[in-house]
Design a protein around this motif. Structure first.
Motif, mmCIF file in Angstrom:
data_model
loop_
_atom_site.group_PDB
_atom_site.id
_atom_site.type_symbol
_atom_site.label_atom_id
_atom_site.label_comp_id
_atom_site.label_asym_id
_atom_site.label_seq_id
_atom_site.Cartn_x
_atom_site.Cartn_y
_atom_site.Cartn_z
ATOM 1 N N ASN A 169 0.811 -1.221 0.000
ATOM 2 C CA ASN A 169 0.000 0.000 0.000
ATOM 3 C C ASN A 169 0.843 1.270 0.000
ATOM 4 O OD1 ASN A 169 -2.423 -1.568 0.189
ATOM 5 N ND2 ASN A 169 -2.034 -1.809 2.381
ATOM 6 N N TYR A 170 1.925 1.246 -0.751
ATOM 7 C CA TYR A 170 2.818 2.401 -0.797
ATOM 8 C C TYR A 170 2.117 3.589 -1.465
ATOM 9 C CZ TYR A 170 3.603 0.976 -5.679
ATOM 10 O OH TYR A 170 3.433 0.629 -6.997
ATOM 11 N N THR A 171 2.596 4.783 -1.130
ATOM 12 C CA THR A 171 2.113 6.009 -1.768
ATOM 13 C C THR A 171 3.281 6.676 -2.491
ATOM 14 O OG1 THR A 171 2.504 7.296 0.255
ATOM 15 C CG2 THR A 171 0.281 6.389 -0.072
ATOM 16 N N VAL A 172 2.946 7.589 -3.395
ATOM 17 C CA VAL A 172 3.968 8.291 -4.181
ATOM 18 C C VAL A 172 3.814 9.791 -3.935
ATOM 19 C CG1 VAL A 172 4.981 8.630 -6.459
ATOM 20 C CG2 VAL A 172 3.751 6.499 -5.951
ATOM 21 N N ASP A 173 4.884 10.428 -3.507
ATOM 22 C CA ASP A 173 4.858 11.881 -3.311
ATOM 23 C C ASP A 173 5.034 12.579 -4.659
ATOM 24 O OD1 ASP A 173 4.607 11.735 -0.530
ATOM 25 O OD2 ASP A 173 6.765 11.518 -0.261
ATOM 26 N N HIS A 174 4.139 13.525 -4.953
ATOM 27 C CA HIS A 174 4.205 14.208 -6.246
ATOM 28 C C HIS A 174 3.582 15.594 -6.131
ATOM 29 C CE1 HIS A 174 -0.153 13.630 -7.107
ATOM 30 N NE2 HIS A 174 0.009 12.554 -6.356
ATOM 31 N N SER A 175 3.867 16.423 -7.118
ATOM 32 C CA SER A 175 3.351 17.795 -7.162
ATOM 33 C C SER A 175 1.904 17.799 -7.633
ATOM 34 C CB SER A 175 4.208 18.634 -8.106
ATOM 35 O OG SER A 175 3.625 19.894 -8.342
ATOM 36 N N GLY A 176 1.158 18.819 -7.200
ATOM 37 C CA GLY A 176 -0.206 19.011 -7.682
ATOM 38 C C GLY A 176 -0.286 19.988 -8.837
ATOM 39 N N ASN A 177 0.856 20.570 -9.234
ATOM 40 C CA ASN A 177 0.862 21.515 -10.352
ATOM 41 C C ASN A 177 0.667 20.790 -11.685
ATOM 42 O OD1 ASN A 177 1.375 23.557 -8.533
ATOM 43 N ND2 ASN A 177 3.584 23.582 -8.909
ATOM 44 N N LEU A 178 0.235 21.528 -12.672
ATOM 45 C CA LEU A 178 0.065 20.984 -14.019
ATOM 46 C C LEU A 178 1.120 21.573 -14.946
ATOM 47 C CD1 LEU A 178 -3.810 21.447 -14.463
ATOM 48 C CD2 LEU A 178 -2.614 19.527 -13.402
ATOM 49 N N ALA A 179 1.604 20.760 -15.875
ATOM 50 C CA ALA A 179 2.451 21.278 -16.956
ATOM 51 C C ALA A 179 1.538 21.617 -18.124
ATOM 52 C CB ALA A 179 3.484 20.237 -17.366
ATOM 53 N N LEU A 180 1.714 22.797 -18.678
ATOM 54 C CA LEU A 180 0.855 23.278 -19.759
ATOM 55 C C LEU A 180 1.591 23.126 -21.085
ATOM 56 C CD1 LEU A 180 -1.877 24.697 -20.330
ATOM 57 C CD2 LEU A 180 -0.671 26.879 -20.050
ATOM 58 N N ILE A 181 1.032 22.285 -21.968
ATOM 59 C CA ILE A 181 1.645 22.009 -23.266
ATOM 60 C C ILE A 181 0.809 22.656 -24.363
ATOM 61 C CG2 ILE A 181 2.534 20.208 -24.795
ATOM 62 C CD1 ILE A 181 3.727 20.235 -21.923
ATOM 63 N N GLY A 182 1.462 23.404 -25.246
ATOM 64 C CA GLY A 182 0.753 24.093 -26.316
ATOM 65 C C GLY A 182 0.451 23.186 -27.494
ATOM 66 N N PRO A 183 -0.347 23.658 -28.452
ATOM 67 C CA PRO A 183 -0.701 22.852 -29.617
ATOM 68 C C PRO A 183 0.473 22.559 -30.546
ATOM 69 C CG PRO A 183 -1.548 25.088 -29.843
ATOM 70 C CD PRO A 183 -1.026 24.965 -28.455
ATOM 71 N N ASP A 184 1.605 23.226 -30.318
ATOM 72 C CA ASP A 184 2.809 22.941 -31.102
ATOM 73 C C ASP A 184 3.651 21.853 -30.455
ATOM 74 O OD1 ASP A 184 3.664 24.347 -28.895
ATOM 75 O OD2 ASP A 184 4.985 25.710 -29.996
ATOM 76 N N GLY A 185 3.187 21.317 -29.309
ATOM 77 C CA GLY A 185 3.897 20.227 -28.650
ATOM 78 C C GLY A 185 4.986 20.660 -27.697
ATOM 79 N N THR A 186 5.117 21.958 -27.434
ATOM 80 C CA THR A 186 6.122 22.443 -26.489
ATOM 81 C C THR A 186 5.458 22.864 -25.183
ATOM 82 O OG1 THR A 186 6.009 24.753 -27.220
ATOM 83 C CG2 THR A 186 7.553 23.300 -28.381
ATOM 84 N N GLN A 187 6.236 22.838 -24.105
ATOM 85 C CA GLN A 187 5.694 23.300 -22.831
ATOM 86 C C GLN A 187 5.633 24.822 -22.840
ATOM 87 O OE1 GLN A 187 7.921 22.471 -19.254
ATOM 88 N NE2 GLN A 187 6.223 23.007 -17.927
ATOM 89 N N ARG A 188 4.443 25.344 -22.532
ATOM 90 C CA ARG A 188 4.251 26.792 -22.521
ATOM 91 C C ARG A 188 4.235 27.363 -21.111
ATOM 92 N NH1 ARG A 188 1.796 28.733 -27.123
ATOM 93 N NH2 ARG A 188 2.344 27.471 -28.914
ATOM 94 N N GLY A 189 4.016 26.518 -20.109
ATOM 95 C CA GLY A 189 3.966 27.041 -18.752
ATOM 96 C C GLY A 189 3.472 26.025 -17.751
ATOM 97 N N PHE A 190 2.923 26.559 -16.645
ATOM 98 C CA PHE A 190 2.429 25.748 -15.531
ATOM 99 C C PHE A 190 1.070 26.275 -15.084
ATOM 100 C CE2 PHE A 190 7.043 26.037 -15.266
ATOM 101 C CZ PHE A 190 7.438 24.722 -15.086
ATOM 102 N N ILE A 191 0.343 25.431 -14.397
ATOM 103 C CA ILE A 191 -0.845 25.881 -13.682
ATOM 104 C C ILE A 191 -0.645 25.463 -12.236
ATOM 105 C CG2 ILE A 191 -3.347 25.750 -13.451
ATOM 106 C CD1 ILE A 191 -3.515 25.077 -16.400
ATOM 107 N N ARG A 192 -0.627 26.451 -11.359
ATOM 108 C CA ARG A 192 -0.310 26.195 -9.952
ATOM 109 C C ARG A 192 -1.502 25.641 -9.192
ATOM 110 N NH1 ARG A 192 2.193 31.924 -9.079
ATOM 111 N NH2 ARG A 192 0.019 32.292 -8.612
ATOM 112 N N ALA A 193 -1.223 24.700 -8.316
ATOM 113 C CA ALA A 193 -2.233 24.197 -7.377
ATOM 114 C C ALA A 193 -2.120 24.994 -6.076
ATOM 115 C CB ALA A 193 -2.006 22.719 -7.116
ATOM 116 N N PRO A 194 -3.238 25.141 -5.344
ATOM 117 C CA PRO A 194 -4.604 24.687 -5.650
ATOM 118 C C PRO A 194 -5.243 25.564 -6.708
ATOM 119 C CG PRO A 194 -4.608 25.939 -3.612
ATOM 120 C CD PRO A 194 -3.168 25.829 -4.024
#
Length: 211
Positions: A169-194
């Motif tokens: 029953n292990y858990t995985v520590d991870h970020s709640g932020n999102l990576a924002l990828i544009g329609p050209d396939g490149t990362q354009r930014g982030f969306i911060r949590a919450p």
């Protein structure tokens, strides 16, 4: 080159440098001003887009997906896992709500992608069943290895800590932020949590109109 010529050259170079720095500052200020509403909604755009690595994943239908070929739509990458006890179901439920409140034309230009940080348990079948509880159109991706996952996570600056899979029953520590990828396939930014649902619903239509 004479001493006078050297002096003139240095002065010209200094003036060019100062003018360049001033112009960059003005442009940065303008960009920051233009993006104030996005920042207030937790949407942070990068000054320069980032190329994604050619890491291969498998989607919930068992089909191969190359991460650097995510194109034609804006993609919001959430690094989570199906056995997550809290942040993942909460985040996916909120993303479902945000999506449902967007105009249909905006929904068609946007996709929500769950990138599993638990490839040990998150098979394509498990991802498909889990995401079906939220939105069958959500995309689930599982990596072939932790190494591939780490390569992608490092590239988009979304951290996670690989779990000790030998523990029950292990858990995985991870970020709640999102990576924002544009329609050209490149990362354009982030969306911060919450996330602020109302502000994201207000800002995403304008964002997805960008190229």
């Amino acid at each position: 080159m004479t001493k006078t010529q050297k002096t003139v050259y240095i002065l010209v170079a200094l003036v060019a440098l100062v003018m360049g720095l001033t112009f960059n500052k003005m442009m940065s200020g303008k960009s920051q001003g233009d993006n104030t509403s996005l920042i207030d909604a937790g949407i942070i755009l990068l000054p320069q887009s980032r190329h994604l690595p050619d890491v291969k994943m498998t989607n919930q239908d068992g089909q191969p997906v190359l991460m650097n070929e995510l194109k034609d739509k804006w993609s919001m990458l959430f690094f989570g896992y199906t056995f997550c006890p809290d942040i993942c179901p909460t985040t996916l439920a909120q993303l479902r709500q945000i999506k449902s409140e967007l105009p249909k034309a905006v929904q068609d230009k946007l996709q929500i992608v769950l990138v599993s940080v638990d490839p040990n348990r998150d098979t394509p079948q498990q991802l498909k069943q889990y995401l079906g509880y939220f939105d069958p159109q959500f995309v689930g991706l599982t990596p072939a290895s932790i190494e591939d996952l780490q390569t992608l996570a490092n590239a988009v600056s979304i951290p996670f800590i690989p779990a000790d899979t030998s523990k029950p029953n292990y858990t995985v520590d991870h970020s709640g932020n999102l990576a924002l990828i544009g329609p050209d396939g490149t990362q354009r930014g982030f969306i911060r949590a919450p996330f602020n649902t109302a502000k994201m619903v207000a800002q995403l239509p304008g964002l997805v109109e960008r190229k």
